[in-house]
Design a protein around this motif. Structure first.
Motif, PDB file in Angstrom:
ATOM      1  N   UNK A 111      33.165  47.255  15.455  1.00 28.82           N
ATOM      2  CA  UNK A 111      33.420  45.932  16.011  1.00 28.82           C
ATOM      3  C   UNK A 111      32.607  45.630  17.257  1.00 28.82           C
ATOM      4  N   UNK A 112      31.650  46.481  17.586  1.00 24.26           N
ATOM      5  CA  UNK A 112      30.812  46.255  18.771  1.00 24.26           C
ATOM      6  C   UNK A 112      29.751  45.183  18.494  1.00 24.26           C
ATOM      7  N   UNK A 122      20.810  36.459  21.736  1.00 23.22           N
ATOM      8  CA  UNK A 122      22.171  36.433  22.268  1.00 23.22           C
ATOM      9  C   UNK A 122      22.420  37.640  23.171  1.00 23.22           C
ATOM     10  N   UNK A 123      21.705  38.711  22.937  1.00 25.80           N
ATOM     11  CA  UNK A 123      21.899  39.947  23.709  1.00 25.80           C
ATOM     12  C   UNK A 123      21.020  40.012  24.951  1.00 25.80           C
ATOM     13  N   UNK A 124      20.127  39.050  25.105  1.00 25.47           N
ATOM     14  CA  UNK A 124      19.230  39.037  26.263  1.00 25.47           C
ATOM     15  C   UNK A 124      19.209  37.636  26.857  1.00 25.47           C
ATOM     16  N   UNK A 125      20.342  37.193  27.423  1.00 24.14           N
ATOM     17  CA  UNK A 125      20.479  35.799  27.896  1.00 24.14           C
ATOM     18  C   UNK A 125      19.469  35.413  28.968  1.00 24.14           C
ATOM     19  N   UNK A 126      19.125  36.344  29.848  1.00 24.51           N
ATOM     20  CA  UNK A 126      18.162  36.015  30.907  1.00 24.51           C
ATOM     21  C   UNK A 126      16.797  35.692  30.301  1.00 24.51           C
ATOM     22  N   UNK A 127      16.407  36.494  29.317  1.00 24.99           N
ATOM     23  CA  UNK A 127      15.131  36.221  28.674  1.00 24.99           C
ATOM     24  C   UNK A 127      15.227  34.954  27.823  1.00 24.99           C
ATOM     25  N   UNK A 128      16.348  34.773  27.137  1.00 26.70           N
ATOM     26  CA  UNK A 128      16.532  33.612  26.260  1.00 26.70           C
ATOM     27  C   UNK A 128      16.382  32.305  27.031  1.00 26.70           C
ATOM     28  N   UNK A 129      16.860  32.278  28.276  1.00 27.79           N
ATOM     29  CA  UNK A 129      16.799  31.062  29.090  1.00 27.79           C
ATOM     30  C   UNK A 129      15.358  30.653  29.384  1.00 27.79           C
ATOM     31  N   UNK A 130      14.430  31.623  29.337  1.00 24.40           N
ATOM     32  CA  UNK A 130      13.028  31.336  29.647  1.00 24.40           C
ATOM     33  C   UNK A 130      12.179  31.115  28.401  1.00 24.40           C
ATOM     34  N   UNK A 131      12.698  31.495  27.231  1.00 21.54           N
ATOM     35  CA  UNK A 131      11.906  31.435  26.003  1.00 21.54           C
ATOM     36  C   UNK A 131      11.892  30.020  25.422  1.00 21.54           C
ATOM     37  N   UNK A 132      10.682  29.483  25.237  1.00 24.82           N
ATOM     38  CA  UNK A 132      10.545  28.104  24.759  1.00 24.82           C
ATOM     39  C   UNK A 132      10.216  28.003  23.273  1.00 24.82           C
ATOM     40  N   UNK A 133       9.864  29.129  22.637  1.00 23.26           N
ATOM     41  CA  UNK A 133       9.512  29.099  21.216  1.00 23.26           C
ATOM     42  C   UNK A 133      10.800  29.049  20.385  1.00 23.26           C
ATOM     43  N   UNK A 134      10.999  27.951  19.675  1.00 23.87           N
ATOM     44  CA  UNK A 134      12.226  27.780  18.900  1.00 23.87           C
ATOM     45  C   UNK A 134      12.346  28.814  17.777  1.00 23.87           C
ATOM     46  N   UNK A 135      11.218  29.287  17.234  1.00 23.22           N
ATOM     47  CA  UNK A 135      11.264  30.301  16.185  1.00 23.22           C
ATOM     48  C   UNK A 135      11.888  31.596  16.683  1.00 23.22           C
ATOM     49  N   UNK A 136      11.563  31.950  17.926  1.00 24.84           N
ATOM     50  CA  UNK A 136      12.089  33.203  18.463  1.00 24.84           C
ATOM     51  C   UNK A 136      13.611  33.130  18.639  1.00 24.84           C
ATOM     52  N   UNK A 137      14.120  31.968  18.887  1.00 20.63           N
ATOM     53  CA  UNK A 137      15.572  31.794  19.014  1.00 20.63           C
ATOM     54  C   UNK A 137      16.274  31.925  17.658  1.00 20.63           C
ATOM     55  N   UNK A 207      21.789  47.559  20.528  1.00 19.81           N
ATOM     56  CA  UNK A 207      22.874  48.541  20.428  1.00 19.81           C
ATOM     57  C   UNK A 207      23.366  48.933  21.817  1.00 19.81           C
ATOM     58  N   UNK A 208      22.440  49.069  22.757  1.00 24.97           N
ATOM     59  CA  UNK A 208      22.826  49.401  24.140  1.00 24.97           C
ATOM     60  C   UNK A 208      23.663  48.286  24.759  1.00 24.97           C
ATOM     61  N   UNK A 209      23.232  47.041  24.567  1.00 26.53           N
ATOM     62  CA  UNK A 209      23.979  45.909  25.118  1.00 26.53           C
ATOM     63  C   UNK A 209      25.356  45.792  24.472  1.00 26.53           C
ATOM     64  N   UNK A 210      25.426  46.086  23.173  1.00 29.80           N
ATOM     65  CA  UNK A 210      26.678  45.906  22.436  1.00 29.80           C
ATOM     66  C   UNK A 210      27.682  47.023  22.698  1.00 29.80           C
ATOM     67  N   UNK A 211      27.196  48.241  22.922  1.00 29.56           N
ATOM     68  CA  UNK A 211      28.094  49.402  23.024  1.00 29.56           C
ATOM     69  C   UNK A 211      28.242  49.952  24.429  1.00 29.56           C
ATOM     70  N   UNK A 212      27.319  49.587  25.319  1.00 32.18           N
ATOM     71  CA  UNK A 212      27.352  50.144  26.670  1.00 32.18           C
ATOM     72  C   UNK A 212      26.704  51.512  26.768  1.00 32.18           C
ATOM     73  N   UNK A 213      26.137  52.001  25.668  1.00 36.70           N
ATOM     74  CA  UNK A 213      25.465  53.303  25.651  1.00 36.70           C
ATOM     75  C   UNK A 213      24.036  53.125  25.176  1.00 36.70           C
TER      76      UNK A 213
END
Length: 363
Positions: A111-112, A122-137, A207-213
């Protein structure tokens, strides 16, 4: 004269005596979770194996380090070559990539991670805020696992040791994750297969962002320890693990990992990862080159014998091969990186020749 004749006879006898290494040796029970047996006990062709074994010793397939064969859950072949030993950690090269798939499944089971439809950014919000390419989203976990992320990437047109190879360039960057996320997009995610190591680097960090490991610690707790894998080495740089090719394991432990897939995620009486996830991993997703298909890091081909065969190849001659219809797992470790194909037989032929020991493939 008599002395010279005696020496000549002795030399002739030595030359005519088969090398001890060419003779089949039954695997040793090391109480490491692998059960052992023999070719004869499994009605497998010992003579056919010894012929292949002699070809390996003669260098027909290049510089082979180890060959292991599991049939019906028993290790029946365990041979080492060119000074290699069972205690040595062997580089897995790109067979490491499959770890991102199996560990993603474990994280989903726990369930992680919700599912493979989740978006990469979704796992890298700081980078997502700067990314302008809609395909990458649009890139999802499934796109990363199936090498259909859409990144502009090519690590196969040039030799892997060519400094202009994109993979070689990636090896030199300081921040593997950032360099992977910053790759330009080339195609719509989910539509085109492109073999890409950065997909796996990103999955490791998801996996690191989702599990903390980090992925290595997550693997130790949820995969290595249950399988009885006590030694490993996993390359990392600045805290980012190379999930594209940085793992080293003993050959017997690689065999355990292959057997886990044959047994639908079960190790003895413990379900390490769900049967549903193994089915997902081994379901063909997109055609690579007829009749070859990409699954979740695995590849699938229908053999000339009519059996579906799943395999993970790695640079230098690393192969995990699973053939459910034959109840067979074949592990090969080698170092053919500097041996051109013109000077050796492709390892696909070694897999084929090893499979011929099975009674179902007898004429």
């Amino acid at each position: 004269m008599k002395a010279s004749l005696s020496i000549l006879i002795m030399l002739c006898l030595i030359a005519c005596t088969p090398k001890s290494d060419s003779i089949y040796k039954a695997p040793i029970n090391k109480n490491d979770g692998l059960t052992v047996s023999t070719l004869s006990q499994h009605q497998l062709d010992k003579n056919a194996f010894e012929k292949v074994n002699q070809d390996i010793l003669n260098g027909i397939y290049g510089k082979i380090h180890s060959v292991l064969v599991i049939h019906k859950n028993d290790l029946v072949v365990e041979q080492y070559y060119n000074g290699w030993k069972s205690t040595d950690l062997h580089f897995m090269a790109s067979t490491t990539k499959s770890m991102s798939a199996i560990l993603t499944g474990i994280a989903i089971d726990q369930g992680k991670i919700e599912d493979t439809k989740q978006k990469m950014l979704d796992y890298f919000p700081d980078y997502a805020a700067r990314e302008t390419d809609s395909l990458k989203h649009q890139v999802t976990i499934k796109d990363l696992l199936t090498n259909t992320s859409g990144f502009k990437w090519d690590e196969q047109s040039l030799p892997v040791d060519d400094p202009d190879n994109m993979g070689a360039k990636m090896d030199k960057v300081d921040h593997l994750l950032l360099a992977s996320l910053q790759l330009q997009m080339d195609t719509t995610p989910g539509t085109k297969y492109v073999y890409s190591g950065p997909n796996n680097i990103i999955m490791g960090e998801i996996i690191k962002q989702a599990t903390g490991l980090n992925i290595a610690d997550f693997a130790v707790q949820n995969l290595f320890e249950p399988l009885g894998i006590n030694e490993y080495s996993w390359f990392s740089k600045n805290g980012i693990y190379d999930v594209g090719g940085g793992l080293q394991l003993k050959s017997r432990d690689i065999a355990k990992y292959g057997l886990l897939h044959l047994n639908s995620g079960k190790w003895h009486d413990q379900q390490i990862v769900s049967e549903e996830w193994i089915k997902e991993i081994l379901t063909p997703y997109i055609e690579i080159k007829h009749p070859l298909y990409s699954c979740c890091q695995w590849q699938m081909v229908k053999t000339e014998y009519g059996f579906n065969s799943w395999f993970i190849p790695g640079n230098g001659g690393q192969i995990i091969n699973v053939v459910p219809a034959l109840d067979l797992v074949i592990i090969i470790n080698a170092d053919n990186r500097k041996i051109p194909l013109q000077k050796r037989k492709p390892l696909e032929f070694l897999i084929k020749d090893l499979s011929k020991i099975h009674p179902k493939l007898k004429p």
